[in-house]
Design a protein around this motif. Structure first.
Motif, PDB file in Angstrom:
ATOM      1  N   VAL A 134      10.145   7.623 -13.735  1.00 11.19           N
ATOM      2  CA  VAL A 134      10.423   6.854 -14.891  1.00 11.19           C
ATOM      3  C   VAL A 134       9.673   7.378 -16.193  1.00 11.19           C
ATOM      4  CG1 VAL A 134      11.307   4.764 -16.312  1.00 11.19           C
ATOM      5  CG2 VAL A 134      12.412   5.073 -14.512  1.00 11.19           C
ATOM      6  N   MET A 135       8.381   7.284 -16.059  1.00 12.73           N
ATOM      7  CA  MET A 135       6.956   7.583 -16.596  1.00 12.73           C
ATOM      8  C   MET A 135       7.471   9.112 -16.600  1.00 12.73           C
ATOM      9  SD  MET A 135       5.932   5.572 -18.302  1.00 12.73           S
ATOM     10  CE  MET A 135       4.581   5.267 -18.764  1.00 12.73           C
TER      11      MET A 135
ATOM     12  N   ALA B 252       6.262   1.023  -7.919  1.00 15.55           N
ATOM     13  CA  ALA B 252       4.893   2.318  -8.388  1.00 15.55           C
ATOM     14  C   ALA B 252       5.615   3.651  -8.144  1.00 15.55           C
ATOM     15  CB  ALA B 252       3.718   2.279  -7.347  1.00 15.55           C
ATOM     16  N   MET B 253       6.184   4.155  -7.492  1.00 13.17           N
ATOM     17  CA  MET B 253       7.164   5.592  -7.289  1.00 13.17           C
ATOM     18  C   MET B 253       8.409   5.433  -8.616  1.00 13.17           C
ATOM     19  SD  MET B 253       6.704   6.288  -3.357  1.00 13.17           S
ATOM     20  CE  MET B 253       8.140   7.119  -3.692  1.00 13.17           C
ATOM     21  N   LEU B 254       9.186   4.525  -8.736  1.00 15.98           N
ATOM     22  CA  LEU B 254      10.220   4.457  -9.855  1.00 15.98           C
ATOM     23  C   LEU B 254       9.703   4.461 -11.000  1.00 15.98           C
ATOM     24  CD1 LEU B 254      13.016   4.360  -9.689  1.00 15.98           C
ATOM     25  CD2 LEU B 254      12.773   1.709  -9.588  1.00 15.98           C
TER      26      LEU B 254
ATOM     27  N   LYS C 288       3.902  -8.371   5.846  1.00 14.30           N
ATOM     28  CA  LYS C 288       2.808  -6.972   4.589  1.00 14.30           C
ATOM     29  C   LYS C 288       2.852  -5.945   4.635  1.00 14.30           C
ATOM     30  CE  LYS C 288      -1.939  -6.604   4.635  1.00 14.30           C
ATOM     31  NZ  LYS C 288      -3.849  -6.381   5.438  1.00 14.30           N
ATOM     32  N   ARG C 289       3.374  -6.019   5.746  1.00 12.81           N
ATOM     33  CA  ARG C 289       4.242  -4.390   5.467  1.00 12.81           C
ATOM     34  C   ARG C 289       5.448  -4.097   4.482  1.00 12.81           C
ATOM     35  NH1 ARG C 289       3.028  -3.355  10.484  1.00 12.81           N
ATOM     36  NH2 ARG C 289       5.031  -4.338  11.304  1.00 12.81           N
ATOM     37  N   ARG C 290       6.470  -4.935   4.452  1.00 19.31           N
ATOM     38  CA  ARG C 290       6.894  -5.134   3.789  1.00 19.31           C
ATOM     39  C   ARG C 290       6.969  -4.543   2.291  1.00 19.31           C
ATOM     40  NH1 ARG C 290      10.394  -9.823   3.929  1.00 19.31           N
ATOM     41  NH2 ARG C 290       8.842  -9.694   2.403  1.00 19.31           N
ATOM     42  N   ASN C 291       5.957  -5.971   1.909  1.00 17.24           N
ATOM     43  CA  ASN C 291       5.497  -6.132   0.516  1.00 17.24           C
ATOM     44  C   ASN C 291       4.957  -5.173   0.349  1.00 17.24           C
ATOM     45  OD1 ASN C 291       6.351  -8.993   0.681  1.00 17.24           O
ATOM     46  ND2 ASN C 291       5.262  -9.190   0.443  1.00 17.24           N
ATOM     47  N   ASN C 292       4.344  -4.248   1.136  1.00 19.03           N
ATOM     48  CA  ASN C 292       3.604  -2.591   0.485  1.00 19.03           C
ATOM     49  C   ASN C 292       4.808  -2.140   0.335  1.00 19.03           C
ATOM     50  OD1 ASN C 292       0.946  -4.414   0.766  1.00 19.03           O
ATOM     51  ND2 ASN C 292       0.241  -3.745   2.297  1.00 19.03           N
ATOM     52  N   ARG C 293       5.503  -1.633   1.200  1.00 16.59           N
ATOM     53  CA  ARG C 293       7.003  -0.707   0.881  1.00 16.59           C
ATOM     54  C   ARG C 293       7.318  -0.728  -0.501  1.00 16.59           C
ATOM     55  NH1 ARG C 293       9.314  -0.464   7.077  1.00 16.59           N
ATOM     56  NH2 ARG C 293       7.690   0.989   8.096  1.00 16.59           N
ATOM     57  N   LEU C 294       7.778  -2.063  -0.846  1.00 20.51           N
ATOM     58  CA  LEU C 294       8.029  -2.861  -1.848  1.00 20.51           C
ATOM     59  C   LEU C 294       7.304  -2.364  -3.002  1.00 20.51           C
ATOM     60  CD1 LEU C 294      10.314  -6.004  -1.066  1.00 20.51           C
ATOM     61  CD2 LEU C 294      11.177  -3.711  -1.503  1.00 20.51           C
ATOM     62  N   LYS C 295       6.112  -2.344  -2.709  1.00 20.30           N
ATOM     63  CA  LYS C 295       5.637  -1.823  -4.320  1.00 20.30           C
ATOM     64  C   LYS C 295       5.193  -0.673  -4.204  1.00 20.30           C
ATOM     65  CE  LYS C 295       2.006  -6.352  -3.225  1.00 20.30           C
ATOM     66  NZ  LYS C 295       0.720  -7.004  -2.575  1.00 20.30           N
ATOM     67  N   ALA C 296       4.856  -0.046  -3.412  1.00 19.66           N
ATOM     68  CA  ALA C 296       4.937   1.645  -4.085  1.00 19.66           C
ATOM     69  C   ALA C 296       6.567   2.330  -3.829  1.00 19.66           C
ATOM     70  CB  ALA C 296       4.912   2.256  -1.943  1.00 19.66           C
ATOM     71  N   PHE C 297       7.303   1.370  -3.604  1.00 22.28           N
ATOM     72  CA  PHE C 297       8.681   2.000  -3.514  1.00 22.28           C
ATOM     73  C   PHE C 297       8.773   1.791  -5.384  1.00 22.28           C
ATOM     74  CE2 PHE C 297      13.069   1.200  -5.584  1.00 22.28           C
ATOM     75  CZ  PHE C 297      13.165   2.192  -4.973  1.00 22.28           C
TER      76      PHE C 297
END
Length: 87
Positions: free
Chosen positions: A37-38, A31-33, A20-29
């Protein structure tokens, strides 16, 4: 039976939270990317002078002449074609 289930839950709990922690980090990364870009798409573009070849020679001491060569303008000896005379 309950004992087996509780053992399985105790064993799986750290693995579940790590995933769960790994998936949350990937989602945060991700979103930041997307955010970077935006924001980059809204960044004002320059007028392109720095990419122009002539920009580097603006205000330079050497000017291109149609009648005489640059070498002759510098005061060096030249031949009939405007090339540097050697020897």
């Amino acid at each position: 039976m309950e004992d087996d289930i509780s053992k399985l839950l105790k064993e799986a709990k750290p693995l579940y939270f790590a995933r769960k922690r790994r998936n949350n980090r990937l989602k945060a990364f991700a979103a930041m990317l997307v955010g970077v870009v935006m924001l980059g798409s809204f960044y004002p573009k320059n007028d392109g002078l720095s990419e122009s070849f002539d920009y580097y020679f603006m205000g330079g001491e050497i000017s291109i002449s149609e009648n005489i060569s640059i070498i002759e303008e510098m005061g060096l000896p030249t031949d009939d074609y405007g090339l540097l005379m050697v020897g």
